[in-house]
Design an enzyme around this catalytic site. Sequence first.
Site, PDB file in Angstrom:
ATOM      1  N   LYS A  55      29.487  34.492 -16.572  1.00 17.78           N
ATOM      2  CA  LYS A  55      30.863  34.350 -15.820  1.00 17.78           C
ATOM      3  C   LYS A  55      31.080  33.549 -17.154  1.00 17.78           C
ATOM      4  O   LYS A  55      31.446  31.890 -17.118  1.00 17.78           O
ATOM      5  CB  LYS A  55      30.776  33.040 -14.858  1.00 17.78           C
ATOM      6  CG  LYS A  55      30.615  34.809 -13.628  1.00 17.78           C
ATOM      7  CD  LYS A  55      30.509  33.921 -12.132  1.00 17.78           C
ATOM      8  CE  LYS A  55      30.504  34.887 -11.355  1.00 17.78           C
ATOM      9  NZ  LYS A  55      29.086  34.522 -11.134  1.00 17.78           N
ATOM     10  N   ARG A  96      19.409  37.950  -1.626  1.00 20.03           N
ATOM     11  CA  ARG A  96      18.381  37.221  -1.170  1.00 20.03           C
ATOM     12  C   ARG A  96      17.688  38.135   0.528  1.00 20.03           C
ATOM     13  O   ARG A  96      16.462  38.579   0.310  1.00 20.03           O
ATOM     14  CB  ARG A  96      18.630  35.780  -1.184  1.00 20.03           C
ATOM     15  CG  ARG A  96      18.786  34.167  -0.983  1.00 20.03           C
ATOM     16  CD  ARG A  96      19.812  33.418  -0.763  1.00 20.03           C
ATOM     17  NE  ARG A  96      21.226  33.828  -0.829  1.00 20.03           N
ATOM     18  CZ  ARG A  96      22.216  33.147  -0.526  1.00 20.03           C
ATOM     19  NH1 ARG A  96      21.317  31.591   0.018  1.00 20.03           N
ATOM     20  NH2 ARG A  96      23.062  32.848  -0.007  1.00 20.03           N
ATOM     21  N   LYS A 109      20.279  42.379 -11.793  1.00 23.98           N
ATOM     22  CA  LYS A 109      21.592  41.487 -12.336  1.00 23.98           C
ATOM     23  C   LYS A 109      21.148  39.684 -12.676  1.00 23.98           C
ATOM     24  O   LYS A 109      20.309  39.401 -11.551  1.00 23.98           O
ATOM     25  CB  LYS A 109      22.447  40.906 -11.410  1.00 23.98           C
ATOM     26  CG  LYS A 109      23.919  39.034 -11.565  1.00 23.98           C
ATOM     27  CD  LYS A 109      24.961  39.641 -10.867  1.00 23.98           C
ATOM     28  CE  LYS A 109      25.016  38.328  -9.663  1.00 23.98           C
ATOM     29  NZ  LYS A 109      25.153  36.957  -9.788  1.00 23.98           N
ATOM     30  N   THR A 159      34.656  33.380  -4.810  1.00 24.21           N
ATOM     31  CA  THR A 159      34.658  33.993  -3.809  1.00 24.21           C
ATOM     32  C   THR A 159      34.852  32.872  -2.963  1.00 24.21           C
ATOM     33  O   THR A 159      35.035  32.669  -1.477  1.00 24.21           O
ATOM     34  CB  THR A 159      33.744  35.004  -2.761  1.00 24.21           C
ATOM     35  OG1 THR A 159      32.619  34.573  -3.355  1.00 24.21           O
ATOM     36  CG2 THR A 159      33.825  36.654  -3.472  1.00 24.21           C
ATOM     37  N   ASP A 200      25.684  38.250 -15.424  1.00 21.43           N
ATOM     38  CA  ASP A 200      26.384  37.202 -15.026  1.00 21.43           C
ATOM     39  C   ASP A 200      26.396  35.857 -15.224  1.00 21.43           C
ATOM     40  O   ASP A 200      26.054  35.181 -14.461  1.00 21.43           O
ATOM     41  CB  ASP A 200      26.101  37.180 -13.361  1.00 21.43           C
ATOM     42  CG  ASP A 200      27.190  36.924 -12.564  1.00 21.43           C
ATOM     43  OD1 ASP A 200      28.354  36.870 -13.182  1.00 21.43           O
ATOM     44  OD2 ASP A 200      27.027  36.265 -11.093  1.00 21.43           O
ATOM     45  N   ASP A 213      35.394  30.356 -22.234  1.00 25.92           N
ATOM     46  CA  ASP A 213      35.083  28.475 -23.582  1.00 25.92           C
ATOM     47  C   ASP A 213      36.676  29.184 -24.324  1.00 25.92           C
ATOM     48  O   ASP A 213      37.698  30.184 -24.127  1.00 25.92           O
ATOM     49  CB  ASP A 213      34.108  28.603 -23.740  1.00 25.92           C
ATOM     50  CG  ASP A 213      33.505  27.347 -24.600  1.00 25.92           C
ATOM     51  OD1 ASP A 213      34.821  27.080 -25.488  1.00 25.92           O
ATOM     52  OD2 ASP A 213      32.648  27.142 -24.260  1.00 25.92           O
TER      53      ASP A 213
HETATM   54  O1  C5P Z   1      24.242  35.586  -1.151  1.00 26.15           O
HETATM   55  P1  C5P Z   1      23.299  36.641  -1.979  1.00 26.15           P
HETATM   56  O2  C5P Z   1      22.220  35.905  -2.332  1.00 26.15           O
HETATM   57  O3  C5P Z   1      23.240  38.017  -1.882  1.00 26.15           O
HETATM   58  O4  C5P Z   1      23.691  36.315  -3.641  1.00 26.15           O
HETATM   59  C1  C5P Z   1      23.728  37.144  -4.624  1.00 26.15           C
HETATM   60  C2  C5P Z   1      24.638  37.229  -5.386  1.00 26.15           C
HETATM   61  O5  C5P Z   1      26.391  37.372  -5.546  1.00 26.15           O
HETATM   62  C3  C5P Z   1      24.380  35.771  -6.326  1.00 26.15           C
HETATM   63  O6  C5P Z   1      23.624  35.388  -7.245  1.00 26.15           O
HETATM   64  C4  C5P Z   1      25.629  35.179  -5.907  1.00 26.15           C
HETATM   65  O7  C5P Z   1      26.245  34.321  -7.801  1.00 26.15           O
HETATM   66  C5  C5P Z   1      27.214  36.615  -5.697  1.00 26.15           C
HETATM   67  N1  C5P Z   1      27.870  35.736  -5.177  1.00 26.15           N
HETATM   68  C6  C5P Z   1      29.107  35.334  -4.665  1.00 26.15           C
HETATM   69  N2  C5P Z   1      30.042  35.109  -4.225  1.00 26.15           N
HETATM   70  C7  C5P Z   1      29.049  34.710  -2.979  1.00 26.15           C
HETATM   71  C8  C5P Z   1      28.101  35.072  -3.075  1.00 26.15           C
HETATM   72  C9  C5P Z   1      26.761  35.865  -3.824  1.00 26.15           C
HETATM   73  O8  C5P Z   1      29.698  35.741  -6.338  1.00 26.15           O
HETATM   74  N3  C5P Z   1      29.827  34.954  -2.455  1.00 26.15           N
END
Ligand code: C5P
Length: 227
Positions: free
Chosen positions: A62, A206, A33, A115, A60, A65
């Site tokens: 998003k 992460r 991604k 989220t 990604d 517009d």
């Molecule tokens: O938390 P992590 O590092 O795994 O997040 C990975 C990706 O997921 C990020 O690029 C973030 O944009 C997305 N994410 C999300 N909603 C969350 C947590 C992370 O869309 N609650």
Amino acid sequence: MKANPIIVALDVEDAMQAREIVDRLEGSVDFYKVGMELYAGEGMTFVRELLDRGKRVFLDLKLYDIGETVRRAVVRIAKSDVTFLTVHGSGAVMRAAAEGRRSSKLQLLGVTVLTSFDEQDLKDLGYPCSPGELVALRALNAMAAGLDGAICSALDVSAVREIMGASAVLVCPGVRSRLAESGDQKRVATPAEAVAGGADYVVVGRQVTRAKDPAAEVDRILGELGI
Ligand code: C5P
């Protein structure tokens, strides 16, 4: 053997750091991604590099517009071999994206509700409903607009699957293994819970990219998924 559902989020600032992660995951993961940060730094040049290396790319961005701007941006992206592109789940945006995609292979995913939003955030925006109700409405609208699927929380994925049906592509971000040593008390769904709920793909950032051994972390998640 089941297919690997892991998409690794390359949330880093430049191509050098992203390349290092992709190198270390060679043979473990082939779906990445690219989000706003890396796209802002490296743009389509790095996306094309990933594609040339045989990787699949989830862009990604998003998009949100006026219809004409979204449509034209999607026309450009549809000329690449990007697999997934995200657009926000408002009806006009999704319809414009579907028009821009035309007959290309690009798959469009609607962002149901971020989220990080709770009921108060929705009230601030003027939406008189709960996040769950908005997720359901946007899932219905995404289908009506001709999108291929949706991004949703692992906590909503089974409801979204019921609304969008078996052919929709459902992708869940915000998942991580329940690591005993993390001491994290927050309610975060695991990749296994997301897949059990009906997710086709999970986005992991992460947990993998900041691990001492990213490939071992991927193996751990695949083990949890029984793959
Ligand atoms: O938390 P992590 O590092 O795994 O997040 C990975 C990706 O997921 C990020 O690029 C973030 O944009 C997305 N994410 C999300 N909603 C969350 C947590 C992370 O869309 N609650």
